[in-house]
Design a protein around this motif. Structure first.
Motif, short mmCIF file in Angstrom:
data_model
loop_
_atom_site.label_atom_id
_atom_site.label_comp_id
_atom_site.label_asym_id
_atom_site.label_seq_id
_atom_site.Cartn_x
_atom_site.Cartn_y
_atom_site.Cartn_z
N ASN A 40 19.91 -7.59 7.11
CA ASN A 40 20.52 -6.26 7.23
C ASN A 40 21.65 -6.27 8.25
OD1 ASN A 40 18.62 -5.23 5.41
ND2 ASN A 40 17.15 -4.88 7.06
N THR A 41 22.75 -6.90 7.90
CA THR A 41 23.77 -7.20 8.89
C THR A 41 25.18 -7.00 8.37
OG1 THR A 41 24.61 -8.98 10.31
CG2 THR A 41 23.75 -9.62 8.18
N ASP A 42 26.10 -6.62 9.27
CA ASP A 42 27.52 -6.70 8.98
C ASP A 42 27.93 -8.17 9.06
OD1 ASP A 42 27.90 -3.90 8.73
OD2 ASP A 42 28.00 -3.71 10.91
N ILE A 43 29.05 -8.52 8.43
CA ILE A 43 29.43 -9.93 8.35
C ILE A 43 30.90 -10.13 8.75
CG2 ILE A 43 29.78 -11.89 6.77
CD1 ILE A 43 27.34 -10.94 5.22
N LEU A 44 31.11 -11.12 9.61
CA LEU A 44 32.45 -11.52 10.03
C LEU A 44 32.73 -12.93 9.53
CD1 LEU A 44 35.07 -11.33 11.67
CD2 LEU A 44 33.76 -12.04 13.69
N PHE A 45 33.81 -13.07 8.76
CA PHE A 45 34.24 -14.38 8.27
C PHE A 45 35.26 -14.95 9.26
CE2 PHE A 45 32.96 -12.01 4.51
CZ PHE A 45 32.21 -12.94 3.79
N ASN A 46 34.89 -16.05 9.91
CA ASN A 46 35.79 -16.70 10.87
C ASN A 46 36.46 -17.88 10.18
OD1 ASN A 46 37.09 -17.79 13.07
ND2 ASN A 46 35.25 -18.68 13.96
N PHE A 47 37.79 -17.79 10.00
CA PHE A 47 38.55 -18.81 9.27
C PHE A 47 39.27 -19.79 10.19
CE2 PHE A 47 39.37 -16.98 4.76
CZ PHE A 47 38.02 -16.67 4.64
N GLU A 48 38.85 -19.88 11.44
CA GLU A 48 39.59 -20.71 12.40
C GLU A 48 39.70 -22.17 11.96
OE1 GLU A 48 39.84 -21.37 17.23
OE2 GLU A 48 38.05 -20.46 16.35
N GLU A 49 38.66 -22.69 11.28
CA GLU A 49 38.66 -24.09 10.87
C GLU A 49 38.93 -24.27 9.37
OE1 GLU A 49 38.49 -26.56 12.98
OE2 GLU A 49 38.28 -25.18 14.67
N VAL A 50 39.37 -23.21 8.70
CA VAL A 50 39.68 -23.32 7.27
C VAL A 50 41.02 -24.03 7.10
CG1 VAL A 50 40.27 -22.02 5.18
CG2 VAL A 50 38.33 -21.30 6.59
N GLU A 51 41.01 -25.10 6.32
CA GLU A 51 42.23 -25.89 6.13
C GLU A 51 43.10 -25.35 5.01
OE1 GLU A 51 40.70 -29.76 5.38
OE2 GLU A 51 39.88 -30.02 7.40
N SER A 52 42.48 -24.86 3.94
CA SER A 52 43.25 -24.34 2.82
C SER A 52 42.35 -23.47 1.96
CB SER A 52 43.83 -25.48 1.97
OG SER A 52 42.78 -26.23 1.36
N ILE A 53 42.99 -22.67 1.11
CA ILE A 53 42.26 -21.84 0.15
C ILE A 53 43.15 -21.67 -1.08
CG2 ILE A 53 43.11 -19.75 1.29
CD1 ILE A 53 40.58 -18.33 0.34
N ASP A 54 42.53 -21.71 -2.27
CA ASP A 54 43.29 -21.47 -3.48
C ASP A 54 42.80 -20.17 -4.11
OD1 ASP A 54 40.91 -22.05 -4.81
OD2 ASP A 54 41.56 -24.05 -5.46
N TYR A 55 43.35 -19.84 -5.29
CA TYR A 55 43.03 -18.55 -5.88
C TYR A 55 41.62 -18.50 -6.46
CZ TYR A 55 47.72 -17.16 -4.85
OH TYR A 55 48.87 -16.85 -4.17
#
Length: 242
Positions: A40-55
């Motif tokens: 039962n929680t709110d969620i934070l996505f931390n992208f600090e270490e994300v190298e890439s993302i596609d569609y």
């Protein structure tokens, strides 16, 4: 390869994501569903270490985001690179997702009502200009058949077109732009990279995100100068063309 580590800050679950987010990143959906079911929680996505993302990865994020909202909780994103910001702008999702420059600001936003002035300042740093200008476009393979739509926003990497005449992902387009205050028509090529999600983008549906391809240096400079000038000196509500 993507990895997820989960930690908590009071009633907020923080997902530290690393690697590349793509078609093989369905674990994001699985992890968020488990958190919603058991914590039962709110969620934070931390992208600090994300190298890439596609569609494909972006579609996975949209599914996870909708799951969170449908359960009555909130989602935030932080530490997003300019490459990912570019994708969000083209997909017209940067006005849907709540994005913060760092974890501290994102955590604060869960606990305090952030002012409209603060929101505007955060969005302006990403250089996406909201407009309502006409664009004429055609399929690259059928240039004799043209369509018309409204550009809802434009950036240096692409634009979002609101129109009933949309095309599937990877469709190649020829586009003609008439920017207010700029003499002449700007011809650019683009590829469809996003179709509006009616559930979370009702105000922008039907529509499609188009990423510029093979754009000349001259035309890109014209577009970037137009964005910079109007973000700095004019309200976006003034930028209309009939």
């Amino acid at each position: 390869m993507m990895k997820i580590q989960v930690r908590t800050n009071e009633n907020i679950s923080i997902l530290d994501i690393s690697g590349s987010i793509d078609i093989d990143s369905a674990e994001i959906i699985e992890v968020t569903c488990q958190l919603l079911r058991y914590k039962n929680t709110d969620i934070l996505f931390n992208f600090e270490e994300v190298e890439s993302i596609d569609y494909n990865g972006l579609s996975i994020l949209v599914i996870a985001y909708k799951n969170i909202l449908n359960h009555g909780y909130r989602a935030r994103f932080c530490n997003i690179s300019m490459q990912v910001i570019g994708l969000l702008k083209v997909a017209h999702l940067d006005s849907i997702f709540e994005i913060y420059p760092n974890e501290k600001a994102a955590i604060k936003s869960f606990n305090e009502a952030i002012s409209q002035v603060e929101k505007k300042a955060l969005r302006r740093r990403f250089d996406r200009l909201d407009v309502r200008i006409t664009v004429t476009y055609s399929l690259f393979a059928r240039p004799e058949v043209s369509y018309e739509g409204k550009v809802l926003n434009i950036s240096g990497s692409g634009m979002y077109i609101y129109s009933k005449d949309t095309f599937p992902m990877n469709a190649k387009l020829k586009l003609q732009l008439n920017l207010p205050g700029i003499n002449g028509i700007i011809d650019v090529r683009g590829i469809v990279v996003w179709g509006a999600d009616r559930e979370i983008q009702p105000h922008a549906s039907p529509g499609m995100g188009v990423e510029f391809r093979d754009i000349t240096h001259e035309n890109q400079k014209i577009i970037l100068d137009f964005i910079e000038k109007n973000i700095s000196h004019r309200s976006s509500t003034e930028l209309y063309s009939e």
